[in-house]
Write an enzyme that holds these catalytic residues in place. Structure first.
Site, PDB file in Angstrom:
ATOM      1  N   HIS A   1     -33.403  13.631   7.872  1.00 41.89           N
ATOM      2  CA  HIS A   1     -34.047  13.669   6.553  1.00 41.89           C
ATOM      3  C   HIS A   1     -33.715  14.978   5.848  1.00 41.89           C
ATOM      4  O   HIS A   1     -34.466  15.941   5.949  1.00 41.89           O
ATOM      5  CB  HIS A   1     -35.567  13.566   6.703  1.00 41.89           C
ATOM      6  CG  HIS A   1     -36.031  12.224   7.143  1.00 41.89           C
ATOM      7  ND1 HIS A   1     -36.349  11.225   6.254  1.00 41.89           N
ATOM      8  CD2 HIS A   1     -36.235  11.709   8.381  1.00 41.89           C
ATOM      9  CE1 HIS A   1     -36.726  10.150   6.926  1.00 41.89           C
ATOM     10  NE2 HIS A   1     -36.666  10.410   8.212  1.00 41.89           N
TER      11      HIS A   1
ATOM     12  N   GLU B   1     -34.048  15.781   2.910  1.00 35.92           N
ATOM     13  CA  GLU B   1     -35.023  16.130   1.848  1.00 35.92           C
ATOM     14  C   GLU B   1     -36.025  17.187   2.300  1.00 35.92           C
ATOM     15  O   GLU B   1     -36.564  17.922   1.480  1.00 35.92           O
ATOM     16  CB  GLU B   1     -35.755  14.878   1.355  1.00 35.92           C
ATOM     17  CG  GLU B   1     -36.711  14.207   2.332  1.00 35.92           C
ATOM     18  CD  GLU B   1     -36.060  13.138   3.211  1.00 35.92           C
ATOM     19  OE1 GLU B   1     -34.830  13.192   3.425  1.00 35.92           O
ATOM     20  OE2 GLU B   1     -36.793  12.258   3.706  1.00 35.92           O
TER      21      GLU B   1
ATOM     22  N   CYS C   1     -31.975   8.270   6.575  1.00 28.08           N
ATOM     23  CA  CYS C   1     -32.551   7.702   7.796  1.00 28.08           C
ATOM     24  C   CYS C   1     -32.399   6.176   7.812  1.00 28.08           C
ATOM     25  O   CYS C   1     -31.332   5.688   8.108  1.00 28.08           O
ATOM     26  CB  CYS C   1     -34.000   8.163   7.958  1.00 28.08           C
ATOM     27  SG  CYS C   1     -34.496   8.100   9.685  1.00 28.08           S
TER      28      CYS C   1
HETATM   29  N1  GLN Z   1     -37.155   2.785  11.177  1.00 30.74           N
HETATM   30  C1  GLN Z   1     -36.031   3.594  11.489  1.00 30.74           C
HETATM   31  C2  GLN Z   1     -36.134   4.223  12.863  1.00 30.74           C
HETATM   32  O1  GLN Z   1     -37.182   4.320  13.435  1.00 30.74           O
HETATM   33  C3  GLN Z   1     -35.820   4.664  10.440  1.00 30.74           C
HETATM   34  C4  GLN Z   1     -36.904   5.677  10.401  1.00 30.74           C
HETATM   35  C5  GLN Z   1     -36.916   6.469   9.135  1.00 30.74           C
HETATM   36  O2  GLN Z   1     -36.328   6.083   8.139  1.00 30.74           O
HETATM   37  N2  GLN Z   1     -37.630   7.575   9.153  1.00 30.74           N
HETATM   38  O3  GLN Z   1     -35.148   4.665  13.404  1.00 30.74           O
END
Ligand code: GLN
Length: 544
Positions: free
Chosen positions: A519, A521, A388
């Site tokens: 994600h 994970e 992410c």
């Molecule tokens: N801050 C970033 C976004 O909002 C990544 C979010 C995250 O890593 N879950 O896109």
């Protein structure tokens, strides 16, 4: 099959003794007896979901397929049960009240007084039975958050009492307790457990089973004592000593025959417990020979390793699953990226790791340090995996240092940057302008098409996948071509090709340099590790 059965798990004495793992382990045991099992978590706070909570205080925010942001215990359930759970399986005080108030406003109570008791417990019960129906579960676990005797969860204990009163033969209550060994006395003390059992009695509930957490196994004398004073059969006091790994817990409970005891309490037919696959995994997790050193780089401040492990629990578990399946012993080091901003020469320490992982995150703190670490990984050919934010920062690093976009940044940090290679997703701008923060990111499972022959596609071995998301920003479409021309490969995109889901460098130029907007994970399971984690760990294992 008889009526659906329910197991309430409540916590006595104190919090933080592993109620989520205990519930997950019980779930695994019942499932391995061939009973279709689902699990529900109740959290006593007012937050409608966990999305607005700080992970360093509350632990990881886990995201379900349907986009619901919830407590990390839901991740434990999914990992232990190998099931995908829907949002009806998670509730907070806030969510329950919100629903009752919505119904009241819609005249669904037909003009009657709506009261805390019984209307709130009734709504809790309604949700529990709805979750059972959705899963068509033979056995439904309900973990009541908080500790017996506190004010916050009383309404949920009342729901458990009402439920048991209505279905006395279909509900079991398991109390997880703690048996301390005070240093100056040196022996196990059962009194706190006795008080907890009595507090539970005072709200009209008698525990059927007590899981006695302690640093060591219970001896017969304490078992007897707990049984006598907590009013249960001695064989229903289960020893729950500290174990090496959470995955040992179901096996440990089975040593005391917990599955058969629950079967008796619930009036289910006796069936053997088949934990052989689970056992094989646990064995693997302990056999691991060669150590693999992975650095997790992020902005770590004011938090010890314990807190960090909780904030990134799914990432850690996913790394473990992949390492164990490759017979490797995992060693994780948390490296504070702010250090690299203060002392750039410290970056050299990264050279000793076989893999570098950057997990999800928000905000600007420590970010330049992370970008420097990504650069180090790229230039020194150290396997890099970005999740992410870790993918967005990979993109920024590549834009700045390879694609010639000096000063490139994410709009999250610097909306006025010369190249906002990571920008708001269009619908997100409006939501933020209106101050709508809760549950408003791009959340949950979305499909992603994989480009043939790429590192990602080869790892997955299929053409399309579904992964869970939680983000507001994305790769800015205006710069995709420029980044691609400079060699970055977007190997995964939304099926309509508008959203960039995976960025990577070809295997010919780097052993593993890949980031995902989603994600991964959240989908790794002990018995089926995630393909990308497997590929990352494989590359890391091959690094000299
Ligand atoms: N801050 C970033 C976004 O909002 C990544 C979010 C995250 O890593 N879950 O896109």
């Amino acid at each position: 099959m008889t009526n659906p059965k329910y197991i309430f798990v409540v916590g006595g004495v104190m919090s933080g003794i592993g109620k989520g793992v205990a519930s997950s382990a019980i779930g695994r045991i019942m499932q391995s007896k061939g009973y279709k099992t689902t699990a529900i978590k109740i959290d006593p706070y007012i937050n409608v979901d966990a999305g607005t909570m700080n992970p360093t205080e509350h632990g990881e925010v886990f995201v379900l397929d349907d986009g619901y942001e919830c407590d990390q215990d839901m991740g434990n359930y999914e990992r232990f049960l190998g099931e995908t759970l829907p949002s009806i399986n998670y509730m907070t005080t806030g969510r329950v009240y919100q629903e009752v108030i919505r119904k009241e406003r819609n005249l669904e109570y037909k003009g009657k007084n709506v009261e805390v008791v019984p209307d709130i417990p009734l709504e809790v019960i309604r949700r529990i039975t709805e979750a059972q129906k959705a899963a068509q579960a033979d056995v439904t676990l309900v973990e009541v958050g908080g500790t017996i005797g506190e004010y916050q969860n009383i309404i949920f204990l009342e729901a458990a009492r009402m439920f048991k009163q209505k279905y006395p033969h279909d509900v079991a209550v398991v109390m997880l307790s703690y048996v301390p060994i005070p240093g100056n006395i040196g022996e196990m003390k059962t009194k706190p457990t006795q008080y907890a059992a009595r507090s539970l009695n005072s709200v009209g509930i008698q525990a059927d089973i007590i899981l006695a957490r302690a640093t060591v196994p219970l001896d017969e004398k304490r078992k007897e004592k707990i049984a006598t004073f907590c009013n249960i059969l001695p064989e229903r006091v289960i020893s729950a000593p500290d174990v090496q790994s959470i995955y040992d817990v179901p096996l440990n409970y089975e040593k005391d025959g917990l599955g058969d005891i629950l079967t008796d309490v619930l009036g289910l037919e006796h069936r053997p417990t088949d934990l052989s696959e689970w056992e094989a995994f646990v064995k693997k997790s302990k056999n691991g020979g060669t150590v693999i050193n992975i650095a997790v780089v992020g902005k770590y401040f004011d938090s010890g390793e314990f807190v960090l492990a909780d904030s990134y629990i799914s990432v850690l578990e996913a790394l473990k699953h992949a390492a164990y399946h490759q017979d490797l012993k995992l060693k994780i080091s948390y490296l504070d990226s702010e250090e690299y901003e203060k002392n750039p020469e410290k970056l050299e320490e990264l050279g000793q790791y076989q893999g570098i992982l950057v997990p999800g995150g928000f905000g600007s703190r420590g970010i330049e340090g992370v970008i420097a670490a990504v650069r180090y990984a790229r230039e020194n050919k150290i396997p890099y995996f970005g999740l992410c934010y870790g993918m967005q920062l990979l993109t920024i690093e590549y834009a700045r240092n390879v694609a010639g976009m000096q000063g490139a940044n994410t709009a999250e940090i610097d909306p006025a940057a010369p190249y906002t290679v990571i920008d708001f997703m269009p619908e997100q701008k409006e939501k933020i302008a209106k101050g709508q923060y809760g549950g408003s990111m791009r959340l949950g499972a979305y499909p992603c098409a994989l480009a043939d022959g790429t590192v990602a596609q080869q790892a997955y071995g299929v053409a399309e996948i579904k992964e869970r998301h939680r983000h507001r920003y994305e790769v800015n479409p205006d710069y995709i071509k420029k980044l691609e021309d400079a060699g970055l490969v977007f190997s995964g995109t939304s099926p309509d090709r508008t959203l960039m889901e995976i960025a990577e460098l070809p295997a010919t130029g780097h052993p593993f340099f890949l980031g995902t907007q989603f994600h991964p994970e959240f989908l790794s399971r002990p018995l089926s590790p995630h393909p990308l984690f497997m590929a990352f760990i494989k590359a890391a294992g091959e690094k000299k």
